[in-house]
Motif scaffolding. Structure first.
Motif, PDB file in Angstrom:
ATOM      1  N   SER A  54      56.871   9.300  -3.873  1.00 48.06           N
ATOM      2  CA  SER A  54      56.839   9.865  -2.264  1.00 48.06           C
ATOM      3  C   SER A  54      56.765   8.306  -1.775  1.00 48.06           C
ATOM      4  N   SER A  55      57.193   8.067  -0.511  1.00 53.02           N
ATOM      5  CA  SER A  55      57.062   6.856   0.158  1.00 53.02           C
ATOM      6  C   SER A  55      55.360   6.445   0.338  1.00 53.02           C
ATOM      7  N   ARG A  56      54.561   7.720   0.532  1.00 51.96           N
ATOM      8  CA  ARG A  56      53.001   7.218   0.305  1.00 51.96           C
ATOM      9  C   ARG A  56      52.709   6.722  -1.092  1.00 51.96           C
ATOM     10  N   GLU A  57      53.167   7.262  -2.144  1.00 52.39           N
ATOM     11  CA  GLU A  57      52.821   6.812  -3.423  1.00 52.39           C
ATOM     12  C   GLU A  57      53.330   5.148  -3.741  1.00 52.39           C
ATOM     13  N   ARG A  58      54.735   4.975  -3.151  1.00 53.20           N
ATOM     14  CA  ARG A  58      55.398   3.754  -3.157  1.00 53.20           C
ATOM     15  C   ARG A  58      54.255   2.676  -2.515  1.00 53.20           C
ATOM     16  N   ARG A  59      53.941   3.043  -1.345  1.00 50.79           N
ATOM     17  CA  ARG A  59      53.094   2.087  -0.527  1.00 50.79           C
ATOM     18  C   ARG A  59      51.914   1.790  -1.274  1.00 50.79           C
ATOM     19  N   ALA A  60      51.343   3.024  -1.766  1.00 51.04           N
ATOM     20  CA  ALA A  60      49.790   2.575  -2.376  1.00 51.04           C
ATOM     21  C   ALA A  60      50.146   1.789  -3.648  1.00 51.04           C
ATOM     22  N   ARG A  61      51.005   2.136  -4.294  1.00 50.14           N
ATOM     23  CA  ARG A  61      51.277   1.016  -5.706  1.00 50.14           C
ATOM     24  C   ARG A  61      51.284  -0.356  -5.171  1.00 50.14           C
ATOM     25  N   ARG A  62      52.345  -0.483  -4.176  1.00 50.08           N
ATOM     26  CA  ARG A  62      52.533  -1.949  -3.687  1.00 50.08           C
ATOM     27  C   ARG A  62      51.162  -2.325  -3.239  1.00 50.08           C
ATOM     28  N   ASP A  65      49.089  -3.397  -6.007  1.00 46.60           N
ATOM     29  CA  ASP A  65      49.796  -4.427  -6.755  1.00 46.60           C
ATOM     30  C   ASP A  65      49.358  -5.826  -6.106  1.00 46.60           C
ATOM     31  N   LYS A  66      49.512  -5.752  -4.565  1.00 50.96           N
ATOM     32  CA  LYS A  66      49.014  -7.011  -3.883  1.00 50.96           C
ATOM     33  C   LYS A  66      47.859  -7.239  -3.862  1.00 50.96           C
ATOM     34  N   GLN A  67      46.855  -6.428  -4.087  1.00 49.93           N
ATOM     35  CA  GLN A  67      45.406  -6.488  -3.910  1.00 49.93           C
ATOM     36  C   GLN A  67      44.955  -7.192  -5.504  1.00 49.93           C
ATOM     37  N   PHE A  68      45.683  -6.432  -6.371  1.00 46.56           N
ATOM     38  CA  PHE A  68      45.149  -7.071  -7.817  1.00 46.56           C
ATOM     39  C   PHE A  68      45.650  -8.568  -8.165  1.00 46.56           C
ATOM     40  N   LYS A  69      46.880  -8.857  -7.650  1.00 48.19           N
ATOM     41  CA  LYS A  69      47.384 -10.282  -7.749  1.00 48.19           C
ATOM     42  C   LYS A  69      46.727 -11.237  -6.655  1.00 48.19           C
TER      43      LYS A  69
END
Length: 70
Positions: A54-62, A65-69
């Motif tokens: 879902s778009s919500r899951e994609r946004r959460a994953r991105r 990823d941004k916070q991790f890097k």
């Protein structure tokens, strides 16, 4: 027999062979590129395939990823 009567069909065959060679080569390159792309996506997702996020899951994953890097 005139030389052109022999040369023209031979040149046509050579031209057709060259076009066929390049068409097959580019098709194989494209196929390999798509195969490599699919393999890289599978390795990024842990090897599994999820049919659709879902778009919500994609946004959460991105966002994760941004916070991790750094």
């Amino acid at each position: 027999m005139d030389g052109m009567q022999i040369a023209l069909p031979v040149l046509g065959i050579v031209a057709a062979a060259a076009v066929t060679f390049y068409a097959v080569s580019f098709a194989e390159i494209g196929e390999k590129t798509f195969r490599d792309l699919d393999e890289s996506e599978e390795s990024e997702n842990g090897g599994g395939f999820k049919s659709s996020l879902s778009s919500r899951e994609r946004r959460a994953r991105r966002k994760a990823d941004k916070q991790f890097k750094p």
